[in-house]
Design a protein around this motif. Structure first.
Motif, PDB file in Angstrom:
ATOM      1  N   ALA A  54     -30.004 -11.809 -14.919  1.00  0.00           N
ATOM      2  CA  ALA A  54     -29.170 -11.627 -16.242  1.00  0.00           C
ATOM      3  C   ALA A  54     -29.875 -10.240 -17.263  1.00  0.00           C
ATOM      4  O   ALA A  54     -29.026  -9.716 -17.635  1.00  0.00           O
ATOM      5  N   GLU A  55     -31.030 -10.263 -16.997  1.00  0.00           N
ATOM      6  CA  GLU A  55     -31.659  -9.389 -17.969  1.00  0.00           C
ATOM      7  C   GLU A  55     -32.164  -8.129 -17.433  1.00  0.00           C
ATOM      8  O   GLU A  55     -33.168  -7.115 -17.840  1.00  0.00           O
ATOM      9  N   ARG A  56     -31.885  -7.957 -15.978  1.00  0.00           N
ATOM     10  CA  ARG A  56     -32.329  -6.724 -15.301  1.00  0.00           C
ATOM     11  C   ARG A  56     -32.033  -5.538 -16.049  1.00  0.00           C
ATOM     12  O   ARG A  56     -30.760  -5.315 -16.516  1.00  0.00           O
ATOM     13  N   SER A  59     -30.850   1.853 -15.479  1.00  0.00           N
ATOM     14  CA  SER A  59     -30.986   3.159 -15.972  1.00  0.00           C
ATOM     15  C   SER A  59     -29.402   3.980 -15.999  1.00  0.00           C
ATOM     16  O   SER A  59     -29.275   5.078 -16.560  1.00  0.00           O
ATOM     17  N   ASN A  60     -28.855   3.220 -15.289  1.00  0.00           N
ATOM     18  CA  ASN A  60     -27.245   4.036 -15.133  1.00  0.00           C
ATOM     19  C   ASN A  60     -26.267   2.921 -14.920  1.00  0.00           C
ATOM     20  O   ASN A  60     -26.769   1.898 -14.571  1.00  0.00           O
ATOM     21  N   SER A  61     -25.014   3.462 -15.354  1.00  0.00           N
ATOM     22  CA  SER A  61     -24.087   2.403 -15.456  1.00  0.00           C
ATOM     23  C   SER A  61     -23.559   2.060 -14.311  1.00  0.00           C
ATOM     24  O   SER A  61     -22.908   0.787 -13.973  1.00  0.00           O
ATOM     25  N   GLU A  62     -23.771   2.953 -13.130  1.00  0.00           N
ATOM     26  CA  GLU A  62     -23.259   2.464 -11.672  1.00  0.00           C
ATOM     27  C   GLU A  62     -23.929   1.271 -11.271  1.00  0.00           C
ATOM     28  O   GLU A  62     -23.486   0.456 -10.632  1.00  0.00           O
ATOM     29  N   GLU A  63     -25.231   1.158 -11.650  1.00  0.00           N
ATOM     30  CA  GLU A  63     -25.782   0.199 -11.155  1.00  0.00           C
ATOM     31  C   GLU A  63     -25.787  -1.335 -11.982  1.00  0.00           C
ATOM     32  O   GLU A  63     -26.270  -2.257 -11.503  1.00  0.00           O
ATOM     33  N   ALA A  64     -25.581  -0.949 -13.226  1.00  0.00           N
ATOM     34  CA  ALA A  64     -25.463  -2.189 -14.448  1.00  0.00           C
ATOM     35  C   ALA A  64     -24.451  -3.170 -13.817  1.00  0.00           C
ATOM     36  O   ALA A  64     -23.176  -2.845 -13.775  1.00  0.00           O
ATOM     37  N   PRO A  65     -24.659  -4.253 -13.880  1.00  0.00           N
ATOM     38  CA  PRO A  65     -23.936  -5.421 -13.738  1.00  0.00           C
ATOM     39  C   PRO A  65     -23.086  -5.598 -15.018  1.00  0.00           C
ATOM     40  O   PRO A  65     -23.500  -5.326 -16.263  1.00  0.00           O
ATOM     41  N   ALA A  66     -21.879  -5.836 -14.803  1.00  0.00           N
ATOM     42  CA  ALA A  66     -20.946  -6.174 -15.882  1.00  0.00           C
ATOM     43  C   ALA A  66     -21.317  -7.359 -16.949  1.00  0.00           C
ATOM     44  O   ALA A  66     -22.247  -8.040 -16.313  1.00  0.00           O
ATOM     45  N   LEU A  67     -21.056  -7.147 -18.311  1.00  0.00           N
ATOM     46  CA  LEU A  67     -21.797  -8.277 -19.112  1.00  0.00           C
ATOM     47  C   LEU A  67     -21.276  -9.496 -18.830  1.00  0.00           C
ATOM     48  O   LEU A  67     -21.914 -10.474 -18.929  1.00  0.00           O
ATOM     49  N   ASP A  68     -20.009  -9.659 -18.092  1.00  0.00           N
ATOM     50  CA  ASP A  68     -19.365 -10.971 -17.771  1.00  0.00           C
ATOM     51  C   ASP A  68     -20.406 -11.360 -16.662  1.00  0.00           C
ATOM     52  O   ASP A  68     -20.654 -12.910 -16.636  1.00  0.00           O
ATOM     53  N   LYS A 161     -20.740   2.013 -24.385  1.00  0.00           N
ATOM     54  CA  LYS A 161     -21.256   2.135 -23.049  1.00  0.00           C
ATOM     55  C   LYS A 161     -22.713   1.737 -23.180  1.00  0.00           C
ATOM     56  O   LYS A 161     -23.177   1.234 -22.015  1.00  0.00           O
ATOM     57  N   GLU A 162     -23.441   1.842 -24.054  1.00  0.00           N
ATOM     58  CA  GLU A 162     -24.751   1.568 -24.306  1.00  0.00           C
ATOM     59  C   GLU A 162     -25.036  -0.075 -24.113  1.00  0.00           C
ATOM     60  O   GLU A 162     -25.951  -0.538 -23.590  1.00  0.00           O
ATOM     61  N   LEU A 163     -23.973  -0.679 -24.808  1.00  0.00           N
ATOM     62  CA  LEU A 163     -23.907  -2.066 -24.549  1.00  0.00           C
ATOM     63  C   LEU A 163     -23.482  -2.643 -23.380  1.00  0.00           C
ATOM     64  O   LEU A 163     -24.031  -3.722 -22.918  1.00  0.00           O
ATOM     65  N   SER A 164     -22.997  -1.919 -22.481  1.00  0.00           N
ATOM     66  CA  SER A 164     -22.466  -2.000 -21.198  1.00  0.00           C
ATOM     67  C   SER A 164     -23.851  -2.164 -20.390  1.00  0.00           C
ATOM     68  O   SER A 164     -23.886  -2.713 -18.939  1.00  0.00           O
TER      69      SER A 164
END
Length: 401
Positions: A54-56, A59-68, A161-164
């Motif tokens: 959950a807290e991983r 460094s970029n939006s492509e790898e970031a899991p959605a907040l959901d 975007k930062e929050l994502s």
């Protein structure tokens, strides 16, 4: 401005994240490991893996899991921690409850992050759909407004975007995202969650409430402000005077109602503010009546006779609502059914009597405020309806016995 919400206690010390960014391939292994721990009944270990997911850090939006998705991981972590507690109870080997508290707190903060992100995205959509200067011929300095809107939209988009990308602390959410974009409603919810109390904290809460009410009044007048009070207040504890300062809210709304009525800007009902405060207090008349009583007894706060009359109208509305609820409870009917009694089409003598104590208190208050109305140095044609309302309420309740 927001204090740290919670700290990790010794019992939950193992619940920290790995700190370094986690790649997508590593995520798959952590998910497998979490499922393995669940099957083995090692619930705390499973919760730890899910918390890391959950807290991983990304460094970029492509790898970031959605907040959901982060929310899903964190929700499952809470369930695993609770399962550990249940298993411990059965084995009589207690588990530190701070782990569950910590995870549930993180889940609430993540809800705030999702809420703020959604509000920022709505703000961007709204600002980007504002007509161009050629479509606003009557607006002074349209170019300046458009430039300001464009800058705000860009800033909101960047923050969304930062929050994502990564999870934020409640302090970051409040100071860096909610306050700069005037998201006062979620600010109040965060302050309530952070258990703000004390004189300094109370001042902050009152200021946020004032800004929220002004924002609502600008957007849609007293009607909008009343709607906001009911919505936000219902999420808070009426007994928590720090996060639900009824005196400030009441005075702000009643003053606005008088001003808008006198200017013809808005038609505000006699009971609109009273009903909003009752809604915020989950229908409890006690806290609301106490606030009106405090305001009416302080001439320095309410120097205007018209404002005082407005407050007395609101008190009448509250007492009527209280009377209806007492009657409804006694008769086993709905509030609508009980209102027939006060409207003169029904008699309590037909089926029983209302609660004696509550009835006596309402009668006493009606009599007292009737006297307050008579003391107002205003033309009788302005006060007569209010006076008659208190008198009829008193007489109706008296006649039921």
């Amino acid at each position: 401005m927001v204090r740290a919400v919670s700290s990790v206690t010794p019992g939950a010390a193992k619940m920290h994240d790995l700190g370094a960014p986690i790649s997508t391939s590593q995520t798959k292994y952590l998910e497998l490991l979490a499922r393995y721990y669940v099957r083995k009944g090692e619930h705390i270990a499973a919760a730890r893996m899910l918390l890391i997911l959950a807290e991983r850090q990304c460094s970029n939006s492509e790898e970031a899991p959605a907040l959901d998705k982060r929310y899903e991981y964190l929700r499952d972590a809470v369930l695993q921690a609770k399962s550990a507690g249940i298993a411990a109870d059965l084995s009589k080997n207690p588990v530190d409850s701070s782990t569950v508290d910590l995870l549930e707190g993180k889940l609430v903060v993540l809800r705030f992050q999702i809420q703020i992100k959604e509000e920022l995205e709505l703000m961007v959509a709204r600002l980007e759909n504002i007509p161009s200067s050629s479509e606003l011929p009557n607006v002074p300095f349209p170019r300046d407004n458009i430039l300001a809107n464009a800058e705000t939209a860009k800033a909101a988009k960047d923050k969304a975007k930062e929050l994502s990308l990564n999870l934020k602390s409640i302090t970051q959410l409040y100071n860096d995202y909610a306050v700069p974009f005037d998201l006062w409603e979620v600010c109040l919810e965060m302050l309530s969650f952070a258990n703000y109390s004390g004189d300094a904290d109370s001042k902050i809460v009152r200021e946020v409430w004032a800004r929220l009410l002004d924002q609502a009044l600008t957007k849609g007048g007293v009607a909008e402000a009343c709607s906001v009070v009911k919505r936000v207040g219902s999420k808070l504890d009426p007994a928590d005077g720090a996060c639900l300062p009824l005196d400030i809210i009441c005075l702000h709304l009643e003053k606005a109602a008088v001003d808008r009525l006198s200017s013809g800007e808005e038609l505000v009902g006699d009971d609109d503010v009273a009903r909003a405060l009752l809604g915020a207090c989950k229908g409890l008349p006690g806290p609301v009546l106490s606030v009106y009583d405090h305001l009416l007894s302080n001439g320095a706060i309410i120097p205007s006779l018209n404002l005082k009359l407005r407050l007395l109208r609101s008190v009448l509305a509250i007492l009527r609502e209280w009377g209806i609820s007492v009657i409804a409870h006694r008769l086993g009917t709905t509030s609508a059914g009980a209102s027939f009694f006060l409207d003169g089409t029904f008699s309590l003598n037909q089926t029983g009597t209302a609660n004696q104590g509550a009835r006596d208190k309402i009668i006493s208050l009606a009599n007292r405020y009737m006297t307050e109305v008579r003391r107002l140095n205003l033309p009788q044609n302005q006060t007569e309806n209010v006076y008659r309302g208190f008198r009829e309420l008193e007489e109706k309740l008296l006649s039921s016995y």
